[in-house]
Design a protein around this motif. Structure first.
Motif, PDB file in Angstrom:
ATOM      1  N   GLN A 276       0.822  -1.208   0.000  1.00  0.00           N
ATOM      2  CA  GLN A 276       0.000   0.000   0.000  1.00  0.00           C
ATOM      3  C   GLN A 276       0.857   1.259   0.000  1.00  0.00           C
ATOM      4  OE1 GLN A 276      -2.996   0.985  -0.383  1.00  0.00           O
ATOM      5  NE2 GLN A 276      -3.972   1.727   1.478  1.00  0.00           N
ATOM      6  N   LEU A 277       1.881   1.266   0.847  1.00  0.00           N
ATOM      7  CA  LEU A 277       2.735   2.446   0.942  1.00  0.00           C
ATOM      8  C   LEU A 277       3.464   2.693  -0.377  1.00  0.00           C
ATOM      9  CD1 LEU A 277       4.138   1.959   4.539  1.00  0.00           C
ATOM     10  CD2 LEU A 277       2.615   3.773   3.754  1.00  0.00           C
ATOM     11  N   SER A 280       0.802   3.601  -3.267  1.00  0.00           N
ATOM     12  CA  SER A 280       0.140   4.899  -3.079  1.00  0.00           C
ATOM     13  C   SER A 280       1.132   6.028  -3.346  1.00  0.00           C
ATOM     14  CB  SER A 280      -0.476   5.013  -1.679  1.00  0.00           C
ATOM     15  OG  SER A 280       0.516   5.015  -0.684  1.00  0.00           O
ATOM     16  N   ARG A 281       2.394   5.759  -3.094  1.00  0.00           N
ATOM     17  CA  ARG A 281       3.435   6.737  -3.420  1.00  0.00           C
ATOM     18  C   ARG A 281       3.543   6.917  -4.935  1.00  0.00           C
ATOM     19  NH1 ARG A 281       8.681   5.757  -4.844  1.00  0.00           N
ATOM     20  NH2 ARG A 281       8.447   3.536  -4.424  1.00  0.00           N
ATOM     21  N   GLU A 284       0.635   8.890  -6.204  1.00  0.00           N
ATOM     22  CA  GLU A 284       0.807  10.314  -5.900  1.00  0.00           C
ATOM     23  C   GLU A 284       1.784  10.957  -6.904  1.00  0.00           C
ATOM     24  OE1 GLU A 284      -0.816  12.144  -3.702  1.00  0.00           O
ATOM     25  OE2 GLU A 284       0.361  13.982  -3.835  1.00  0.00           O
ATOM     26  N   LEU A 287      -0.196  11.653  -9.971  1.00  0.00           N
ATOM     27  CA  LEU A 287      -1.126  12.783  -9.839  1.00  0.00           C
ATOM     28  C   LEU A 287      -0.375  14.116  -9.853  1.00  0.00           C
ATOM     29  CD1 LEU A 287      -3.517  11.314  -7.112  1.00  0.00           C
ATOM     30  CD2 LEU A 287      -3.911  11.450  -9.576  1.00  0.00           C
ATOM     31  N   ARG A 288       0.818  14.124  -9.264  1.00  0.00           N
ATOM     32  CA  ARG A 288       1.596  15.374  -9.252  1.00  0.00           C
ATOM     33  C   ARG A 288       2.088  15.731 -10.652  1.00  0.00           C
ATOM     34  NH1 ARG A 288       4.662  15.793  -3.423  1.00  0.00           N
ATOM     35  NH2 ARG A 288       2.734  15.620  -2.221  1.00  0.00           N
ATOM     36  N   ARG A 297      -4.764  17.624 -10.557  1.00  0.00           N
ATOM     37  CA  ARG A 297      -4.388  16.233 -10.244  1.00  0.00           C
ATOM     38  C   ARG A 297      -5.352  15.265 -10.945  1.00  0.00           C
ATOM     39  NH1 ARG A 297      -1.656  15.275  -5.387  1.00  0.00           N
ATOM     40  NH2 ARG A 297      -3.212  13.762  -4.704  1.00  0.00           N
TER      41      ARG A 297
ATOM     42  N   GLU B  16       6.621  14.398   3.198  1.00  0.00           N
ATOM     43  CA  GLU B  16       7.031  15.795   3.053  1.00  0.00           C
ATOM     44  C   GLU B  16       7.538  16.243   4.406  1.00  0.00           C
ATOM     45  OE1 GLU B  16       4.286  16.629  -0.434  1.00  0.00           O
ATOM     46  OE2 GLU B  16       6.407  16.614  -0.068  1.00  0.00           O
ATOM     47  N   ALA B  61      -5.637   9.677  -0.654  1.00  0.00           N
ATOM     48  CA  ALA B  61      -4.278  10.182  -0.875  1.00  0.00           C
ATOM     49  C   ALA B  61      -3.670  10.724   0.426  1.00  0.00           C
ATOM     50  CB  ALA B  61      -4.277  11.258  -1.959  1.00  0.00           C
ATOM     51  N   HIS B  63      -3.510   9.389   3.077  1.00  0.00           N
ATOM     52  CA  HIS B  63      -2.824   8.303   3.792  1.00  0.00           C
ATOM     53  C   HIS B  63      -1.515   7.907   3.126  1.00  0.00           C
ATOM     54  CE1 HIS B  63      -7.079   7.769   5.027  1.00  0.00           C
ATOM     55  NE2 HIS B  63      -6.496   7.669   6.194  1.00  0.00           N
ATOM     56  N   ASN B  64      -1.253   8.442   1.921  1.00  0.00           N
ATOM     57  CA  ASN B  64      -0.005   8.017   1.286  1.00  0.00           C
ATOM     58  C   ASN B  64       1.169   8.635   2.037  1.00  0.00           C
ATOM     59  OD1 ASN B  64       1.011  10.429   0.022  1.00  0.00           O
ATOM     60  ND2 ASN B  64      -0.481  10.214  -1.626  1.00  0.00           N
ATOM     61  N   PRO B  65       2.385   8.060   1.824  1.00  0.00           N
ATOM     62  CA  PRO B  65       3.501   8.499   2.665  1.00  0.00           C
ATOM     63  C   PRO B  65       3.892   9.964   2.489  1.00  0.00           C
ATOM     64  CG  PRO B  65       4.168   6.740   1.126  1.00  0.00           C
ATOM     65  CD  PRO B  65       2.707   6.921   0.972  1.00  0.00           C
ATOM     66  N   TYR B  66       3.470  10.614   1.400  1.00  0.00           N
ATOM     67  CA  TYR B  66       3.804  12.034   1.249  1.00  0.00           C
ATOM     68  C   TYR B  66       3.076  12.888   2.293  1.00  0.00           C
ATOM     69  CZ  TYR B  66       5.989  11.221  -3.311  1.00  0.00           C
ATOM     70  OH  TYR B  66       6.800  10.805  -4.321  1.00  0.00           O
ATOM     71  N   TYR B  67       1.778  12.649   2.416  1.00  0.00           N
ATOM     72  CA  TYR B  67       0.994  13.484   3.338  1.00  0.00           C
ATOM     73  C   TYR B  67       1.036  12.935   4.756  1.00  0.00           C
ATOM     74  CZ  TYR B  67      -0.432  15.356  -1.090  1.00  0.00           C
ATOM     75  OH  TYR B  67      -0.402  15.903  -2.338  1.00  0.00           O
TER      76      TYR B  67
END
Ligand code: SF4
Lengths: 512, 171
Positions: A276-277, A280-281, A284, A287-288, A297, B16, B61, B63-67
């Motif tokens: 998941q980690l 999901s990274r 992201e 999306l960025r 996004r 972040e 999102a 919950h993703n490691p960025y936020y």
């Protein structure tokens, strides 16, 4: 087809999708459906229309798909007694669509499941919101849904929802279980019914397109494209080549985003938070990159009738390619980790199995069907530009379990990246949008693309003023939700979140 | 196992601070505020009251490691009974209105309600007071903070959560 039905007049519909229109009687409709079914074809969708203002009663529209074409069969129905034959005996997935068509428009099948589907208590049973003479704000009524009961020693029911424990859409699941084993699951949806089809009536084209893009948020590009294609069909508009390629990039990146999300989410439901980690990274990162290129996004309204809005320059193309190259490398690395993780594979394998036979019998579509031996994919079947015929090998896995649906996602994510790279490397020059032509009032416009879950179809008719007279968006989840009820049988209740996530079907997309 | 560890080492820490100063500041502010106002952690219950699911994508999102929302002391809970705040999306459909009201009633006082997304703010493209939708969340339960966007970005959601906490702090 034509030789078997020489009494019928098949007309070619305008537009990019290869589609025929045919007026049928009830008897011929049933024969047509049987013929398509026997030839390995499928039901795409069905809906009803109110033509009483034109003194033509009602109309049932059934879209079928055979090897070459889509076939839109139109059956006129009596204004006072609008009934038609039950098609769910031929196509099991017709059942809920028929129930929804009754709830919204009062067109009743002769036989089959007659329980309400979309109507809970927001309007009374004798009100049909899509009829032109329906009251704007009917009174709410008490509502009690007759679930099917499973009798037997030691059987008990576990009701779940509509509000679930996690951040997911609302729906109700009723499990009949013995011990931990699921004997039967019955789904009950319609909680997010927003009256989308009613809302669409009378909107101008731009507002209609914005609405349709929001039928199901995770498939916004698919819906927006299908809607644009339908509107272009009935305004005799040909979007420029550059726009088609940019639409392809948007749709494939939407597929990639969802597959990344699911590859993480499914692993998480199997207790592997690492997956998941990581995924999901990556999502992201995608999306960025979208935000850099499209300023959003989620560029939900980037695809518009006539083309796309927002061109991309060489620098933007470079950002997208670099983003996807990085993601592709990570997908490959993560796939090896998934494949070699015994605990994960143990949860994935033989969980929620749908055999190829069951998948074909129930009419499963899209990603899930390709995990059960299917190969059908509208990107290959219709090969509408920018998709070239057989530009990518059909992704297909046989085992029909969670592992197969995970494998399909891994394969397809890489296919999406490949397609985007090819397109972005040779982006055609020219305009990205053209003005729409004059509307052909009343003509059926069909648009469809292979969204990330499966084929998304949008049917549109315009009025003489060029506004939306009727719009029916169709989600592939209609066909796959009933299959989930089978997939869970004989599995244990604690495996349901994992199995459900491996399908990841839409609620809003079907609740409409 | 070895590959897994390699992957972890290769990726390193992505939460972040680095590239987005906005989100970093928010993160820190949130953490401080949560600790100050709620003592330890803030528990949020998400309710989809009829959304198209786009808003949920951005809530995921967080919950993703960025936020790294959990890192700021904010977690999502399964029951309204454990929640300090409700995060509600969607135009409220008539079919979800009762479930939303019940969820609100089941949330212990004092409670915060954040309406997330244009639909939750005003019904969005789906409208208000139609046969099928009631529209804005505020038409059904009291709302403390509205977050605009279709869907709202994770940063906007974080700002919304911070605004809700600040509101509580100054109450
Ligand atoms: S605000 Fe936008 S993304 Fe959120 S539910 Fe409404 S339409 Fe969907």
């Amino acid at each position: 087809m034509r030789e078997h039905f020489s009494d019928l007049n098949f007309e070619t519909l305008p537009g990019a999708l290869p589609a025929l229109r045919v007026a049928v009687t009830a008897a011929r409709l049933v024969e047509l459906c049987r013929h398509v079914r026997a030839a390995g074809g499928r039901l795409v969708t069905l809906w009803g229309e109110d033509l009483r203002r034109e003194d033509s009663g009602f109309r049932l529209c059934v879209v079928l798909e055979d090897a070459d074409d889509l076939i839109a069969a139109e059956l006129p129905l009596d204004a006072a007694n609008p009934t038609y034959p039950d098609l769910s005996e031929i196509f099991p997935s017709a059942s809920r669509m028929q129930r929804a068509t009754f709830d919204l428009l009062g067109l009743r099948t002769l036989g089959g499941d007659q329980r309400p589907w979309l109507r809970h208590g927001a309007w009374p049973a004798e009100v049909f919101p899509l009829r032109h003479d329906a009251p704007a704000l009917p009174p709410s009524v008490a509502h009690d849904y007759p679930f099917v009961r499973v009798e037997g020693e030691g059987v008990h029911e576990v009701p779940v929802g509509p509000v679930h424990a996690g951040t997911i859409e609302p729906g109700h699941f009723r499990f009949s279980v013995v011990g931990e084993k699921v004997l039967r699951l019955e789904e009950r949806f319609g909680y997010t019914h927003k009256g989308i089809e009613k809302r669409a009536e009378g909107l101008d084209i731009a507002a209609g397109a914005r609405l349709v893009a929001r039928v199901c948020g995770d498939s916004a590009a698919a819906y927006a494209w299908a809607c644009a294609m339908a509107i272009e069909a009935v305004t005799h508009t040909t979007p420029p080549p550059r726009a088609l390629v940019l639409r392809g990039v948007l749709l494939e990146r939407e597929r990639l985003a969802n597959h990344l999300g699911d590859l993480g989410g499914i692993a998480n439901d199997a207790g592997f938070a690492f997956g998941q980690l990581q995924f999901s990274r990556l999502k992201e990162d995608l999306l960025r990159a979208n935000e850099k290129v499209w300023g959003r996004r989620y560029p939900m309204d980037a695809i518009v009738p006539g083309g796309v809005c927002g061109d991309i320059d060489a620098e933007a193309a470079r950002i997208l390619i670099a983003n996807m190259d990085a993601i592709a490398a990570e997908i490959r690395a993560l796939r090896e980790i998934y494949d070699n993780h015994a605990g994960l594979q143990d949860r994935f394998m033989s969980a929620g199995t749908v055999t190829p036979e069951l998948s074909a019998r129930l009419g499963m579509v899209g990603l899930a069907a390709r995990g059960s031996g299917g190969t059908h994919d509208w990107r290959n079947a219709h090969a509408l530009a920018p998709y070239a015929p057989m530009a990518h090998a059909a992704v297909s896995h046989q085992s029909g379990d969670v592992a197969a649906r995970v494998a399909v996602r891994f394969d397809e994510a890489l296919v999406s990246i490949d397609l985007c790279r090819q397109w972005l490397a040779q982006l055609p020059a020219g305009a990205i949008c053209v003005p729409l032509g004059a509307p052909h009032a009343g003509t059926l416009g069909l648009g469809g693309v292979e969204g990330w879950r499966g084929p998304v179809l949008v049917a549109v008719r315009l009025d003489t003023g060029g506004r939306i007279a009727r719009c029916h968006p169709h989600d592939p989840s209609w066909h796959n939700w009933p299959v989930l009820e089978h997939a869970i049988m004989d599995n244990i209740v604690p495996d349901f979140p994992l199995i459900n996530k491996s399908f990841n079907l839409a609620y809003s997309g079907c609740d409409l | 196992m070895w590959r897994l560890l390699q992957q972890i080492k290769k990726v390193g820490l992505v939460s972040e601070p680095k590239p987005a100063p906005d989100a970093t500041m928010l993160q820190r502010q949130l953490q401080e505020q949560v600790r100050r106002v709620f003592g330890r952690a803030l528990a949020i219950r998400q309710v989809d009251a009829g959304s198209c699911n786009g808003c949920e994508l951005e809530i995921h999102a967080l919950h993703n490691p960025y936020y790294n929302l959990e890192g700021a002391g904010i977690h999502f809970v399964a029951s309204p009974r454990h929640a300090d705040a409700l995060l509600v999306t969607g135009p409220v459909s008539r079919h979800m209105a009762e479930a939303l009201r019940r969820t609100y009633d089941a949330t212990p006082e004092p409670k915060l309600v954040i309406a997330a997304g244009d639909c939750a703010a005003c019904g969005g493209v789906f409208g208000e007071n139609t046969c099928a939708t009631i529209g804005a969340v505020a038409n059904v339960v009291p709302v403390d903070v509205v977050v605009r966007g279709c869907p709202p970005t994770p940063t906007a959601l974080l700002q919304g959560i911070l605004a809700a906490i600040s509101k509580r702090a100054s109450a």
